[in-house]
Design a protein around this motif. Structure first.
Motif, mmCIF file in Angstrom:
data_model
loop_
_atom_site.group_PDB
_atom_site.id
_atom_site.type_symbol
_atom_site.label_atom_id
_atom_site.label_comp_id
_atom_site.label_asym_id
_atom_site.label_seq_id
_atom_site.Cartn_x
_atom_site.Cartn_y
_atom_site.Cartn_z
ATOM 1 N N LYS A 85 38.893 33.442 -1.843
ATOM 2 C CA LYS A 85 38.177 34.645 -2.269
ATOM 3 C C LYS A 85 37.661 35.421 -1.070
ATOM 4 O O LYS A 85 37.802 36.650 -0.970
ATOM 5 N N TYR A 86 37.051 34.706 -0.127
ATOM 6 C CA TYR A 86 36.518 35.360 1.066
ATOM 7 C C TYR A 86 37.630 35.991 1.899
ATOM 8 O O TYR A 86 37.473 37.102 2.421
ATOM 9 N N ILE A 87 38.742 35.294 2.063
ATOM 10 C CA ILE A 87 39.855 35.839 2.837
ATOM 11 C C ILE A 87 40.312 37.159 2.215
ATOM 12 O O ILE A 87 40.606 38.129 2.925
ATOM 13 N N GLY A 88 40.345 37.211 0.901
ATOM 14 C CA GLY A 88 40.724 38.441 0.215
ATOM 15 C C GLY A 88 39.749 39.573 0.454
ATOM 16 O O GLY A 88 40.132 40.749 0.461
ATOM 17 N N ASP A 89 38.485 39.234 0.676
ATOM 18 C CA ASP A 89 37.459 40.253 0.934
ATOM 19 C C ASP A 89 37.549 40.829 2.349
ATOM 20 O O ASP A 89 36.961 41.873 2.625
ATOM 21 N N ARG A 90 38.239 40.131 3.260
ATOM 22 C CA ARG A 90 38.406 40.548 4.650
ATOM 23 C C ARG A 90 37.076 40.865 5.338
ATOM 24 O O ARG A 90 36.848 41.968 5.846
ATOM 25 N N PRO A 91 36.141 39.920 5.384
ATOM 26 C CA PRO A 91 34.866 40.162 6.068
ATOM 27 C C PRO A 91 35.067 40.207 7.581
ATOM 28 O O PRO A 91 36.126 39.819 8.106
ATOM 29 N N ASP A 92 34.045 40.654 8.296
ATOM 30 C CA ASP A 92 34.098 40.660 9.759
ATOM 31 C C ASP A 92 34.005 39.246 10.317
ATOM 32 O O ASP A 92 34.495 38.984 11.417
ATOM 33 N N ALA A 93 33.367 38.354 9.578
ATOM 34 C CA ALA A 93 33.290 36.946 9.989
ATOM 35 C C ALA A 93 32.998 36.081 8.772
ATOM 36 O O ALA A 93 32.255 36.483 7.879
ATOM 37 N N ILE A 94 33.613 34.896 8.760
ATOM 38 C CA ILE A 94 33.273 33.877 7.778
ATOM 39 C C ILE A 94 32.537 32.767 8.517
ATOM 40 O O ILE A 94 32.989 32.317 9.571
ATOM 41 N N VAL A 95 31.413 32.323 7.965
ATOM 42 C CA VAL A 95 30.693 31.164 8.488
ATOM 43 C C VAL A 95 30.920 30.013 7.515
ATOM 44 O O VAL A 95 30.580 30.128 6.335
ATOM 45 N N ALA A 96 31.510 28.933 8.004
ATOM 46 C CA ALA A 96 31.788 27.767 7.154
ATOM 47 C C ALA A 96 30.903 26.613 7.603
ATOM 48 O O ALA A 96 31.010 26.143 8.734
ATOM 49 N N ILE A 97 30.023 26.167 6.707
ATOM 50 C CA ILE A 97 29.046 25.128 7.025
ATOM 51 C C ILE A 97 29.518 23.810 6.426
ATOM 52 O O ILE A 97 29.613 23.660 5.211
ATOM 53 N N GLY A 98 29.824 22.850 7.298
ATOM 54 C CA GLY A 98 30.355 21.560 6.861
ATOM 55 C C GLY A 98 31.860 21.512 7.042
ATOM 56 O O GLY A 98 32.571 22.515 6.857
ATOM 57 N N THR A 99 32.369 20.338 7.403
ATOM 58 C CA THR A 99 33.784 20.177 7.733
ATOM 59 C C THR A 99 34.731 20.583 6.597
ATOM 60 O O THR A 99 35.688 21.338 6.831
ATOM 61 N N PRO A 100 34.536 20.118 5.346
ATOM 62 C CA PRO A 100 35.505 20.485 4.304
ATOM 63 C C PRO A 100 35.601 21.993 4.069
ATOM 64 O O PRO A 100 36.698 22.506 3.835
#
Length: 324
Positions: A85-100
């Motif tokens: 979903k986030y990739i489709g939104d094309r944000p300036d940055a994604i922050v992913a918290i936690g390994t999975p």
């Protein structure tokens, strides 16, 4: 004439007042999407730290920042859905918290900037090829701890201990690497490791009970299943007088005897500073993954009494925080 002049001045000021925010919105609007594998105090502190640094840098939600946050509630399938979903939104940055969550984003895109946080081993998790600047769309801040110092803490608190238990999720890459390293390190200190698998948060209590009588202490790393259900571990520790030592300082406030760990709010701010650099034009692949050197020793004197441990005055005096 004076009235007319004031009228035109007023209209001009009004036009500028309207135009200024519209111009700023059009040229400065940024989008940051945050995903976490689960909600628990450590990961929530990372999220809050990122948000605080963005605000300090002038990125204000509703004015020039679009902020999104979603938790996968411990489900890797949900983490993958959030990533897509986030990739489709094309944000300036994604922050992913936690390994999975970070792995889910990496699997979904090789172009959208990703800043991971609270990932123990980004290389082992195949997020980055090394600890150098990757040249890819990925960078971040790790909560990797020096395990020798963790073992030293165990021996300072329980010098007679021989068997160390660990409850962990074998499917979580950061936990698997810690278990592997502990198997190699503990025998050098006269200790052995006893494992108990908890693939889901609901398995934490039963996994901990399976260690009772087989271990002298239970050590917990930053496994997200375990930390999210830490009260189940504490119940076993208190009921059976099995000492609990953690690597997450938030777990001490919830009932572990001790932890030498990262300040996760500070780690979140460190992560946030990386995000700001990306929002201001730097490429993630030019920024080497970072670790935190800001470790704190938390002790819980009340938990020590319940779990049959006496804390030395020297240890108490060296603590960052002591909970009674």
């Amino acid at each position: 004439m004076l009235l007319a002049k004031n009228k035109w001045l007023s209209l001009g000021a009004l036009a500028l007042a309207i135009a200024a925010p519209l111009h700023g919105f059009a040229t400065e609007q940024k989008s940051v999407a945050v995903t976490a594998i689960v909600e628990h105090p450590a990961l929530d502190a990372v999220r809050d730290g990122v948000r605080a640094v963005l605000a300090e840098a002038g990125y204000e939600e509703g004015r020039n920042l679009k902020w999104q946050y979603q938790s996968a509630q411990g489900n890797t399938g949900t983490a993958a859905q959030i990533a897509r979903k986030y990739i489709g939104d094309r944000p300036d940055a994604i922050v992913a918290i936690g390994t999975p969550s970070a792995q889910a984003v990496v699997a979904a895109s090789k172009s959208v900037p990703l800043v991971f946080s609270a990932v123990t081993d980004p290389v082992g998790a195949q997020l980055t090829p090394s600890w150098e600047a990757s040249g890819t769309n990925v960078t971040g801040a790790s909560d990797k701890l020096e395990l020798e110092r963790q073992i030293d803490l165990i021996k300072r608190i329980l010098p007679e201990a021989k068997r160390v238990g660990i409850v962990y999720n074998p499917g979580e890459a950061n936990s698997a690497v810690v278990v592997k390293e502990l198997k190699e390190l503990l025998p050098r200190h006269g200790l052995t490791l006893v494992e108990a698998a908890a693939p889901r948060s609901v398995d934490v209590g039963s996994a901990a009970r399976s260690l009772v009588g087989k271990v002298d202490v239970i050590y917990s790393n930053t496994d997200n299943n375990v930390v999210s259900a830490y009260e189940a571990l504490v119940k076993v520790g208190n009921d059976t007088r099995t000492p609990l030592i953690a690597s997450d300082t938030g777990s001490v406030e919830r009932g572990a005897i001790a932890a030498l760990g990262v300040d996760y709010l500070d780690l979140g701010k460190q992560t946030g500073r990386i995000v700001v650099r990306i929002l201001e034009g730097e490429q993630p692949g030019s920024i080497a993954p970072q670790t935190s050197e800001n470790l704190e020793l938390f002790l819980n004197a009340g938990a020590a009494r319940k779990q049959g441990v006496t804390l030395s005055s020297e240890l108490l005096e060296s603590a960052t925080k002591v909970i009674e």
